[in-house]
Write a protein that holds these residues in place. Structure first.
Motif, PDB file in Angstrom:
ATOM      1  N   LEU A 129      -4.641   5.873  -6.677  1.00  0.00           N
ATOM      2  CA  LEU A 129      -3.744   6.516  -6.150  1.00  0.00           C
ATOM      3  C   LEU A 129      -4.623   6.486  -4.779  1.00  0.00           C
ATOM      4  CD1 LEU A 129      -0.698   6.846  -6.056  1.00  0.00           C
ATOM      5  CD2 LEU A 129      -2.047   9.521  -6.403  1.00  0.00           C
ATOM      6  N   ILE A 171       1.761  10.697  -9.211  1.00  0.00           N
ATOM      7  CA  ILE A 171       1.704   9.669  -9.634  1.00  0.00           C
ATOM      8  C   ILE A 171       2.458  10.240 -10.039  1.00  0.00           C
ATOM      9  CG2 ILE A 171       0.356   8.515 -11.572  1.00  0.00           C
ATOM     10  CD1 ILE A 171      -2.277   8.780 -10.473  1.00  0.00           C
ATOM     11  N   ASN A 205     -10.634   9.166   3.887  1.00  0.00           N
ATOM     12  CA  ASN A 205     -10.015  10.108   1.929  1.00  0.00           C
ATOM     13  C   ASN A 205     -11.492   9.787   1.194  1.00  0.00           C
ATOM     14  OD1 ASN A 205      -7.440  10.429   2.973  1.00  0.00           O
ATOM     15  ND2 ASN A 205      -6.396   8.320   2.356  1.00  0.00           N
ATOM     16  N   MET A 232       0.985  -0.832   0.204  1.00  0.00           N
ATOM     17  CA  MET A 232      -0.559   0.230  -0.051  1.00  0.00           C
ATOM     18  C   MET A 232       0.689   1.348   0.360  1.00  0.00           C
ATOM     19  SD  MET A 232      -3.401  -0.923  -0.075  1.00  0.00           S
ATOM     20  CE  MET A 232      -4.061  -0.515   0.851  1.00  0.00           C
ATOM     21  N   ASN A 233       0.632   2.098  -0.586  1.00  0.00           N
ATOM     22  CA  ASN A 233       0.597   3.530  -0.700  1.00  0.00           C
ATOM     23  C   ASN A 233       1.273   4.470   0.577  1.00  0.00           C
ATOM     24  OD1 ASN A 233       1.993   3.297  -3.026  1.00  0.00           O
ATOM     25  ND2 ASN A 233       0.361   4.681  -3.919  1.00  0.00           N
ATOM     26  N   LYS A 234       2.061   5.362   1.058  1.00  0.00           N
ATOM     27  CA  LYS A 234       1.934   5.958   2.469  1.00  0.00           C
ATOM     28  C   LYS A 234       1.754   7.125   1.273  1.00  0.00           C
ATOM     29  CE  LYS A 234       2.177   2.944   4.188  1.00  0.00           C
ATOM     30  NZ  LYS A 234       1.488   1.680   5.034  1.00  0.00           N
ATOM     31  N   MET A 235       1.047   8.242   2.121  1.00  0.00           N
ATOM     32  CA  MET A 235       1.195   9.522   2.150  1.00  0.00           C
ATOM     33  C   MET A 235       1.622   9.882   3.274  1.00  0.00           C
ATOM     34  SD  MET A 235      -2.607  11.310   0.787  1.00  0.00           S
ATOM     35  CE  MET A 235      -3.826  11.173   0.266  1.00  0.00           C
ATOM     36  N   PRO A 270      -5.396  16.243   2.048  1.00  0.00           N
ATOM     37  CA  PRO A 270      -4.597  15.745   1.267  1.00  0.00           C
ATOM     38  C   PRO A 270      -4.424  14.999   0.428  1.00  0.00           C
ATOM     39  CG  PRO A 270      -4.028  14.854   3.249  1.00  0.00           C
ATOM     40  CD  PRO A 270      -4.734  16.009   3.136  1.00  0.00           C
ATOM     41  N   ALA A 271      -5.878  14.585   0.136  1.00  0.00           N
ATOM     42  CA  ALA A 271      -6.363  13.004  -0.578  1.00  0.00           C
ATOM     43  C   ALA A 271      -6.906  13.597  -1.966  1.00  0.00           C
ATOM     44  CB  ALA A 271      -7.456  12.116   0.145  1.00  0.00           C
ATOM     45  N   ILE A 316       2.830  14.359   4.742  1.00  0.00           N
ATOM     46  CA  ILE A 316       2.954  15.511   4.260  1.00  0.00           C
ATOM     47  C   ILE A 316       4.113  15.926   5.047  1.00  0.00           C
ATOM     48  CG2 ILE A 316       1.908  17.706   4.869  1.00  0.00           C
ATOM     49  CD1 ILE A 316      -1.069  15.494   4.526  1.00  0.00           C
ATOM     50  N   VAL A 337      -3.927   4.180  -0.807  1.00  0.00           N
ATOM     51  CA  VAL A 337      -3.207   4.991   0.908  1.00  0.00           C
ATOM     52  C   VAL A 337      -3.352   4.480   1.720  1.00  0.00           C
ATOM     53  CG1 VAL A 337      -3.070   7.182   1.374  1.00  0.00           C
ATOM     54  CG2 VAL A 337      -2.807   7.091  -0.905  1.00  0.00           C
ATOM     55  N   ALA A 382      -6.425   8.443 -10.363  1.00  0.00           N
ATOM     56  CA  ALA A 382      -6.191   8.970  -9.419  1.00  0.00           C
ATOM     57  C   ALA A 382      -6.973   8.380  -7.621  1.00  0.00           C
ATOM     58  CB  ALA A 382      -6.940  10.378  -9.272  1.00  0.00           C
ATOM     59  N   LYS A 436      -7.051  16.327  -2.639  1.00  0.00           N
ATOM     60  CA  LYS A 436      -5.777  17.677  -3.557  1.00  0.00           C
ATOM     61  C   LYS A 436      -5.862  16.580  -4.917  1.00  0.00           C
ATOM     62  CE  LYS A 436      -3.011  20.850  -0.643  1.00  0.00           C
ATOM     63  NZ  LYS A 436      -2.162  20.446  -0.212  1.00  0.00           N
ATOM     64  N   ILE A 437      -5.560  15.309  -4.711  1.00  0.00           N
ATOM     65  CA  ILE A 437      -5.791  14.396  -5.736  1.00  0.00           C
ATOM     66  C   ILE A 437      -6.383  15.272  -6.909  1.00  0.00           C
ATOM     67  CG2 ILE A 437      -5.331  12.046  -6.589  1.00  0.00           C
ATOM     68  CD1 ILE A 437      -3.786  11.740  -3.895  1.00  0.00           C
ATOM     69  N   THR A 453      -1.655  12.901 -12.093  1.00  0.00           N
ATOM     70  CA  THR A 453      -1.494  13.771 -11.082  1.00  0.00           C
ATOM     71  C   THR A 453       0.043  14.320 -10.670  1.00  0.00           C
ATOM     72  OG1 THR A 453      -1.800  12.861  -9.062  1.00  0.00           O
ATOM     73  CG2 THR A 453      -3.500  13.605  -9.799  1.00  0.00           C
ATOM     74  N   LEU A 476       3.481  16.787  -0.557  1.00  0.00           N
ATOM     75  CA  LEU A 476       2.663  15.571  -0.180  1.00  0.00           C
ATOM     76  C   LEU A 476       3.091  14.821  -0.687  1.00  0.00           C
ATOM     77  CD1 LEU A 476       0.206  14.393   0.392  1.00  0.00           C
ATOM     78  CD2 LEU A 476      -0.496  15.113  -1.671  1.00  0.00           C
TER      79      LEU A 476
END
Lengths: 549, 557
Positions: free
Chosen positions: B518, A387, B28, A52-55, B77-78, A57, B522, B515, B80-81, A384, A63
């Motif tokens: 993505l 990405i 999100n 999984m991805n991490k967000m 933040p989410a 900031i 998360v 998007a 914003k995508i 984006t 970001l």
């Protein structure tokens, strides 16, 4: 429970007020282990293609959406001293190989977790360390035996061979898109690969990120892509010689403040004319040398531009010194500091240079199809910024893998096949061992199980079933049995073609064991009272600055 | 810091905010759905506008998804995508920004129940990606090429695309009028298409119908000095001189100083200055140019001088206008009046000054290279013209893309319904969970026709079912049926010329899926404290922070 009582005594009484002192198994070792475990739980879910991805900031409000452990730990601003050791190990891996940072952290975390159990069993950390050290030495030995035969030599210019080695690294970042990325990266790397592949320079593969479109619109440009427009009205030039001036294209003004004294009307009338004539002379000299394109590192004077247009010279401005240096490499030009007539040897050459619009962004593309080991650019498209950033990291990993394979092309089976085989053989080794090391070695072997476990967990598969199936397969002698994540079953990796680089695995395991042993070796922590403000901020800023370069 | 016992609590810096797991993913998704709801109502010809009053107090009324998203100032933040994909759609194809945000939000909304039920996000992502690839292939298969038609025919087809875009905008009432104008403008600039070659000039007053297209350049009359009115205001095929110098009596160089020992020389110096300017003016006149434009000021002396010689001049012309004139008329901008050769002079068929509303415009038309076009936009309120400009920009982009890619698909939700049907059919051939996910992807695509109906005040369920029936027909003749916004029923979009370029749809589906994937991928958010607040803590920290910055600067050098 020393610290609980407010009355300072023992070592606490020798230290200044505000100092913290932690010692003993419970307080220091176990706490350290816990901190490291916590860190590895963060990165663990990002392991493997289905991670999984991490967000994240960061403190500048930027970001990051990524599953690249190197980036995650970089931006996390870890404070705990023991956890920092793991981060450093991951960074070392990132610098040495450029990939596998996640394996370092997660594996070290797993090793420490298992060490904790041993400690609770009553083993002394030093015994664990000696066991772990024996285990890693044995692991290296076994790993060398596991190297796929015939992979010692490879043709680094053969795209298929390159892709087969690169795929696993890229797939762990961008699963499902690895075919596209691998082929792009392989093309780009092969293009710029020098005669002696060990001299491969990562900097020669550039990435240009352009918003819009999708990954399938990405392409390779042999040359450079700059996100700027040409200065003058000439936007296109074919087969042109290039003159590069680092200092700017303008009339020379004195640095010292000066005033021109004029004594007569005649002088006044001629003053402007002489300046004009001078600029014309300079530009004319450049034009006569055969240059069709002028690249300037500094400002471009209006008068100079006027004459450039007159002599049909395309003018380009590249203000970044690094970009300029790369441009010189692309075109094979020698940069002059001052505007003057360049000698023929110093002129570079580009096949074509043109201003194009890609997805609403004006870019200047300099192509050089023939030039030897110049520069190639991967033009990434995505919808984006996050990405694009993530794609860029995948490309970077791919390029780094290419560098690593240029040095050492040996491969080992991926998809957890190697790990299970290592675990199995280490266990046998542990059983043959006499003494307390035996426990540590067998725990070390067990730690390898976390790789298939995590891979399966992250893909929503039943981890225990998979591990059992893997062990059965490996027990019956199939050393290449790994997980096929697409089907959720076990498969021979020579079928699924998941290969890892030997060097990546070797260094990752080594760094992880070293970090784990270092953490275990600590039995006392003495923390000075932090003075004033956060000291590591400045260091971090400087570090970030260095990276930008 | 208070607790001495637990160093592991501060694994991360103090003030760091972390959240993870399913709850995080769901929050999100909720944020993104909320953003989708904001722009939802602007979709389609009957969509409503949004009035955005920003912190500076300026008011924007817009219909354009990208503009709204940009002005919303989203911090999540989410979410914003979603802003990012709207921007990307805007820069890549120019239109369909609302669609892309809406689609992404809908994909996430459909994914939500699955996540709540404990499906692993990666499974969803994989299915969505597959669905996306299939959908794009289907769009490509359904697209109709307009390649190989005659120029006239092509123009007509392009105008249809432009009209579809414009119909959803404020100026939708005059869509045919503007569509033709936009197509003419884009065709005028030809292959070398750079957006800045099409200028849009806004003149408040009059009505939309008074807008016109110039196949060349037009700009507002610049500030002029006495003598300007004596200059002729119309030329046939004049030569045009473009300058980047001041034609004014002024000191030549700032760093020059005159020291005289002999007072009698004073007059000669004064004369010399006059000589210099006269010399420049003479050279302009000698060049044979009838129109002189300069980016810098043209003073009253020069104005008068040119007026005496029947030459038109304009100073302080905006740089982009000057560059456009250069591109259109074929000249180059000169920074010196010495050695003006014929090659650097431009020309055009007609130059004239024209009254447009309360403004006077300098218009260059019939330019030889014909690589520029200018649209002069008229209309009531400022905000109205602003929005009209944005709409035209969208239409221009659409036409440009259509020219480049030259395939179109039926609009009005028809293509979305068709893909939806195709995916539903495809999903039935899949065994396993993926079937459900692709089905939900297909359902999400239906949001476009549904929203079109909702915004127009129709019964969405009714219309949608009619559409489903048409699209399900075996013969495939119902494939191009979409919402008929005029009657509230359904109609063949293709026959009704509701067309949009295929690339818009492809990009929208692609970006929205990317998007959505993505955001779904998360599972943890870590928010580090801002460095500003850290600096605010103590003056010492601030000084250190600055010191660090300076140190970095030194290192880099």
């Amino acid at each position: 429970m020393v610290g609980m009582s407010m009355q300072p005594y023992g070592i606490q009484s020798m230290l200044k007020e505000g100092y913290r002192h932690l010692s003993g198994l419970d307080e220091a070792v176990i706490k350290n282990i816990e901190a490291c475990k916590e860190l590895s739980t963060i990165t663990r879910t990002s392991l493997g293609p289905n991670g999984m991805n991490k967000m994240v900031i960061n403190h500048l409000d930027k970001l990051f959406v990524t599953s690249d452990a190197g980036t995650i730990v970089n931006e996390l601003e870890i404070q705990h001293p023991a956890a920092k050791l793991l981060v450093l190990a991951a960074k070392a891996q990132q610098e040495e190989i450029g990939d596998g940072a996640n394996l370092v952290i997660s594996f070290a975390g797993e090793l420490l977790q298992n060490a904790e159990e041993l400690i609770r069993m009553g083993l002394h950390p030093s015994e664990i360390i000696s066991g772990y050290t024996k285990a890693i030495n044995k692991t290296v030995e076994i790993l060398e035996q596991l190297v796929e035969s015939g992979s010692q030599t490879m043709d680094v210019r053969n795209k298929d061979e390159v892709i087969s080695r690169m795929r696993a690294a890229v797939a762990s970042k961008q699963f499902g898109q690895e075919e596209i990325i691998c082929s792009l990266v392989a093309d780009a790397c092969i293009q710029v690969c020098p005669k002696n592949p060990t001299n491969f320079n990562v900097d020669n593969v550039r990435v240009a990120k352009l918003l819009g479109g999708g990954l399938h619109n990405s392409c390779i440009v042999r040359g450079m892509v700059m996100k700027s427009d040409a200065v003058g009205s000439i936007k296109r030039m074919e087969k042109a010689k290039v003159a590069v001036f680092a200092g700017g294209v303008d009339t020379n003004a004195t640095e010292t403040k000066g005033t021109v004294l004029i004594h007569s009307a005649e002088q006044l009338e001629n003053y402007a004319k002489t300046e004009e004539a001078k600029v014309e002379e300079l530009i004319k000299a450049v034009a006569e040398s055969g240059a069709k394109v002028i690249v300037s590192g500094g400002s471009i004077g209006e008068m100079a531009l006027h004459f450039c247009e007159r002599y049909k010279i395309m003018v380009l401005k590249i203000s970044s010194k690094f970009e300029l240096r790369r441009f010189c490499r692309t075109a094979g030009a020698v940069a002059h500091l001052k505007l003057s007539r360049p000698s023929p040897d110093d002129l570079g050459y580009v096949d074509s240079i043109s201003v194009e619009e890609i997805g609403g962004v004006t870019v200047t593309i300099a192509r050089n199809e023939e030039g030897g080991n110049s520069i190639s650019t991967v033009v990434l498209r995505g919808s984006t910024d996050s990405i694009l950033d993530d794609l860029e990291r995948a490309v970077d990993d791919g390029v780094n893998t290419y560098k690593a394979m240029c040095r050492d092309s040996r491969i080992v089976p991926g998809a957890a096949a190697t790990e299970i085989e290592l675990a199995q053989r280490l266990k046998e080794y542990a059983n043959a061992e006499i003494g307390l090391d035996k426990y540590a070695i067998s725990k070390y072997a067990e730690s390898f199980e976390f790789v298939p476990k995590t891979l399966a967990d992250n893909s929503g598969l039943n981890a225990m079933e998979i591990i059992a199936a893997l062990y059965t397969g490996h027990g019956s002698g199939n050393a290449k049995l790994g997980i096929d994540l697409e089907e959720g079953a076990c498969k021979d990796v020579s079928e699924t073609k998941v290969w890892d680089l030997f060097a990546t695995k070797l260094f990752a395991l080594k760094y992880a064991s070293d970090a784990a042993c270092t953490v275990l070796r600590v039995d006392q922590i003495i923390m000075a009272k932090p003075a004033g403000g956060p000291r590591r901020d400045a260091a971090a800023a400087a570090g970030a600055g260095a990276e930008e370069d | 810091m208070a607790s001495m016992m637990q160093p592991q609590i501060i694994l991360l810096k103090e003030g760091t905010d972390t959240s993870q797991g399913k709850a995080q993913l769901l929050s999100n998704i909720n944020a993104c759905t909320a953003v989708g709801d904001v722009v939802r109502t602007t979709l389609g010809p009957r969509g409503m506008d949004k009035l955005i009053h920003d912190h500076k107090g300026s008011v924007t009324i817009s219909h354009d998804g990208a503009t709204i998203m940009k002005l919303l100032d989203i911090v999540h933040p989410a979410a914003k995508i979603l802003v990012d994909i709207a921007k990307s759609q805007d820069s890549e194809v120019g239109d369909g920004t609302t669609t892309v945000v809406l689609l992404a939000a809908e994909f996430l909304k459909e994914a939500k129940p699955f996540i709540e039920d404990g499906v692993h996000a990666q499974n969803l992502i994989r299915s969505y990606r597959t669905a996306c690839t299939l959908a794009i292939e289907k769009v490509k298969a359904l697209a109709v090429s307009i390649e190989g038609k005659s120029v006239e025919e092509k123009k007509g087809l392009l105008a249809k695309c432009a009209a579809t875009t414009l119909s959803s905008k404020l100026i939708g009432g005059e869509k045919e009028f503007f569509a033709t104008m936009v197509v003419d403008a884009v065709m005028a600039i030809g292959n070398d298409d750079r957006l800045n070659l099409i200028g849009i000039k806004k003149v408040p007053g009059g009505n939309m119908r008074d807008s016109f297209l110039v196949d060349g350049v037009a700009f507002k009359k610049t500030f002029s000095y006495a003598g300007f009115e004596q200059q002729p205001k119309k030329f046939l095929s004049p030569k045009i001189l473009l300058l980047n110098i001041e034609l004014e009596l002024k000191s030549e160089k700032e760093n020059a100083e005159i020291r005289l020992s002999d007072p009698s020389q004073y007059q000669s110096i004064v004369d010399a200055e006059w000589n210099i300017i006269y010399d420049k003016l003479d050279k302009c006149v000698e060049s044979g140019a009838k129109v002189v434009l300069s980016r810098l000021a043209i003073g009253d002396l020069a104005t008068q001088y040119f007026a005496d010689r029947d030459i038109f001049c304009a100073g302080r012309v905006a740089e982009e206008d000057l560059n456009r004139v250069a591109a259109a008329a074929g000249g180059t901008v000169q920074t010196s009046v010495n050695n003006i050769i014929d090659e650097v002079l431009g020309t055009c068929e007609i130059f004239e000054e024209k009254q447009v509303g309360g403004e006077r415009f300098n218009i260059f038309s019939g330019c030889p290279s014909g690589r520029t076009a200018t649209i002069v936009l008229r209309g009531g309120a400022d905000q109205f013209i602003e929005e009209a400009e944005r709409s035209l920009h969208d239409a221009i982009m659409i036409v440009r893309r259509a020219v480049k890619n030259s395939t179109v698909v039926p609009g009005g939700g028809a293509i979305d319904m068709e893909i939806s049907k195709y995916l539903r059919q495809h999903s039935r051939t899949i065994a396993g969970k993926s079937q459900l996910f692709i089905n939900s992807y297909a359902k999400a695509l239906e949001v476009i026709p549904r929203q079109l109906c909702d915004n127009a005040g129709f019964d969405a369920t009714d219309v949608l079912n009619k559409l489903r029936q048409k699209h399900a027909m075996q013969s495939g003749e119902g494939a191009s049926y979409g919402v008929d916004i005029n009657t509230g029923g359904i109609a063949d979009s293709f026959a009704n010329f509701v067309w949009e370029p295929a690339v818009v749809k492809i990009n929208a589906i692609n970006a929205a899926t990317e998007a959505a994937c993505l955001i779904l991928s998360v599972d943890e958010t870590v928010k580090n404290p801002k460095s500003e607040s850290a600096q605010g803590d103590a003056a010492g920290a601030m000084g250190r922070g600055r010191g660090g910055g300076r140190g970095r600067g030194m290192r880099r050098r």
